[in-house]
Design a protein around this motif. Structure first.
Motif, mmCIF file in Angstrom:
data_model
loop_
_atom_site.group_PDB
_atom_site.id
_atom_site.type_symbol
_atom_site.label_atom_id
_atom_site.label_comp_id
_atom_site.label_asym_id
_atom_site.label_seq_id
_atom_site.Cartn_x
_atom_site.Cartn_y
_atom_site.Cartn_z
ATOM 1 N N TYR A 64 0.837 -1.213 0.000
ATOM 2 C CA TYR A 64 0.000 0.000 0.000
ATOM 3 C C TYR A 64 0.867 1.257 0.000
ATOM 4 O O TYR A 64 0.646 2.183 -0.789
ATOM 5 C CB TYR A 64 -0.923 -0.017 1.221
ATOM 6 C CG TYR A 64 -1.469 1.329 1.614
ATOM 7 C CD1 TYR A 64 -2.406 1.996 0.820
ATOM 8 C CD2 TYR A 64 -1.039 1.957 2.784
ATOM 9 C CE1 TYR A 64 -2.905 3.244 1.186
ATOM 10 C CE2 TYR A 64 -1.529 3.191 3.160
ATOM 11 C CZ TYR A 64 -2.464 3.838 2.362
ATOM 12 O OH TYR A 64 -2.941 5.070 2.718
ATOM 13 N N TYR A 120 -7.243 2.629 5.059
ATOM 14 C CA TYR A 120 -6.499 1.999 3.971
ATOM 15 C C TYR A 120 -6.732 0.489 3.931
ATOM 16 O O TYR A 120 -6.226 -0.205 3.042
ATOM 17 C CB TYR A 120 -5.001 2.303 4.066
ATOM 18 C CG TYR A 120 -4.253 1.572 5.162
ATOM 19 C CD1 TYR A 120 -3.658 0.339 4.923
ATOM 20 C CD2 TYR A 120 -4.121 2.129 6.428
ATOM 21 C CE1 TYR A 120 -2.962 -0.328 5.916
ATOM 22 C CE2 TYR A 120 -3.426 1.477 7.428
ATOM 23 C CZ TYR A 120 -2.846 0.254 7.168
ATOM 24 O OH TYR A 120 -2.162 -0.411 8.165
ATOM 25 N N GLY A 121 -7.519 -0.014 4.865
ATOM 26 C CA GLY A 121 -7.811 -1.441 4.898
ATOM 27 C C GLY A 121 -8.694 -1.772 6.084
ATOM 28 O O GLY A 121 -9.214 -0.879 6.764
ATOM 29 N N THR A 245 -5.133 7.583 -1.318
ATOM 30 C CA THR A 245 -5.795 6.365 -0.842
ATOM 31 C C THR A 245 -7.173 6.216 -1.469
ATOM 32 O O THR A 245 -7.575 5.117 -1.885
ATOM 33 C CB THR A 245 -5.912 6.382 0.692
ATOM 34 O OG1 THR A 245 -4.608 6.487 1.267
ATOM 35 C CG2 THR A 245 -6.574 5.109 1.210
ATOM 36 N N ASN A 249 -8.467 3.202 -3.876
ATOM 37 C CA ASN A 249 -9.682 2.455 -3.565
ATOM 38 C C ASN A 249 -10.621 2.433 -4.765
ATOM 39 O O ASN A 249 -11.150 1.384 -5.146
ATOM 40 C CB ASN A 249 -10.367 3.086 -2.346
ATOM 41 C CG ASN A 249 -11.539 2.268 -1.851
ATOM 42 O OD1 ASN A 249 -12.499 2.053 -2.585
ATOM 43 N ND2 ASN A 249 -11.477 1.834 -0.610
ATOM 44 N N LEU A 254 -6.545 -1.285 -4.177
ATOM 45 C CA LEU A 254 -6.548 -1.799 -2.809
ATOM 46 C C LEU A 254 -7.281 -3.133 -2.715
ATOM 47 O O LEU A 254 -6.883 -4.016 -1.951
ATOM 48 C CB LEU A 254 -7.168 -0.779 -1.857
ATOM 49 C CG LEU A 254 -6.381 0.527 -1.667
ATOM 50 C CD1 LEU A 254 -7.035 1.403 -0.614
ATOM 51 C CD2 LEU A 254 -4.921 0.245 -1.294
#
Length: 282
Positions: A64, A120-121, A245, A249, A254
């Motif tokens: 990432y 981010y996750g 980010t 996405n 991602l």
């Protein structure tokens, strides 16, 4: 008189220099790029973060960050491993620009650090029990039962605290400990000294590969968004990474990284994950 003015000038100059250094950790440059100092936790958590045979950091977090670095060519990322609490102190004091280690949001950390708006996750939180138990699948099932001791300030603890706030008449019983060992706590469950442990699925997977205990994931409780934690002064940096980010996405990058490292797109909902027969035994 000249000596007096010279002394005063030197004092003022030193104040400006010290002030400038204290507010800017990333003043050095490499290849014309601004160096961003990033703290990584030395308590690795595959597949989010661990090291290869050459002790280089790898995993979802690193992939990432490589994508972010590609989108922000004005920056060069430098990594330093350290103990998590020391890393957070370093971010607070300006030694590091940000830390990454699948951090959840909690009120204590939000007062000290700058969180981006975009996760981010996700971390899959789970209940782990003995393999012969089928009576524990949700947090409701843990009312009146025993957890191993937990850190009072950790992200997982904040989830349980939130449960207790919503269920004041039937709260969960939680014992505090400053530096819990996940391996020792899993052994407590294996030895029936505790009924279940509330743990990130990936943490259980990594430890279980080594210990091979008679344990199983009895239920996935939630998927929790995880964030980078910034020094509060780095609003511009945080905004740029936030925007990058979002782009990663939206273009599916991602999701591809999630499938690469977790074999499931955790950006989709839990129903989707269950429909895909997410393998909790891995």
């Amino acid at each position: 008189m000249k000596k007096f003015w010279l002394t005063g000038f030197l004092i003022l100059a030193s104040v400006f220099i010290i002030t400038g250094c204290s507010n800017n950790t990333n003043t050095e440059e490499a290849d014309g790029k601004q160096v961003i100092k990033i703290a990584l936790s030395d308590e690795v958590n595959p597949p989010f973060l661990y090291t290869d045979d050459q002790n280089n950091p790898i995993g979802y977090d690193i992939d990432y960050l490589k994508e972010i670095e590609n989108k922000l060519p004005e920056y060069k990322f430098e990594y330093t491993f350290g103990e998590e609490e020391s890393n957070l102190v370093g971010v607070d004091t300006g030694k590091f620009d940000f830390a990454i280690n699948w951090f959840f949001k909690n009120p204590e950390r939000e007062q000290k650090f700058l969180y981006p708006t975009r996760e981010y996750g996700y971390s899959m939180t789970s209940l782990v029990t003995k393999t012969d138990r089928n009576d524990i699948k949700t947090l409701d099932d843990m009312v009146g039962k025993k957890f191993p001791p937990m850190s009072p300030s950790g992200g997982l603890r904040s989830i349980l605290n939130g449960y207790n706030e919503k269920h004041p008449e039937n709260p969960l019983t939680i014992e505090d400990i400053d530096h819990p060992s996940n391996a020792d706590n899993l052994k407590r469950v294996d030895e029936r000294k505790a009924d279940a442990i509330f743990l990130n699925k990936s943490t259980f997977d990594a430890i279980q590969k080594e210990l091979k205990l008679d344990l199983k994931i009895s239920g996935i409780v939630s998927k929790e968004p995880i964030f980078i934690v910034f020094n509060k002064e780095h609003t511009v940096l945080a905004e740029k990474i936030d925007k990058a980010t979002l782009e990663l996405n939206e273009d599916g990058t991602l999701s591809k990284l999630a499938e690469k490292w977790f074999e499931v797109d955790f950006f989709k909902d839990i129903d989707y994950i269950n429909e895909k027969s997410f393998n909790y035994e891995k």
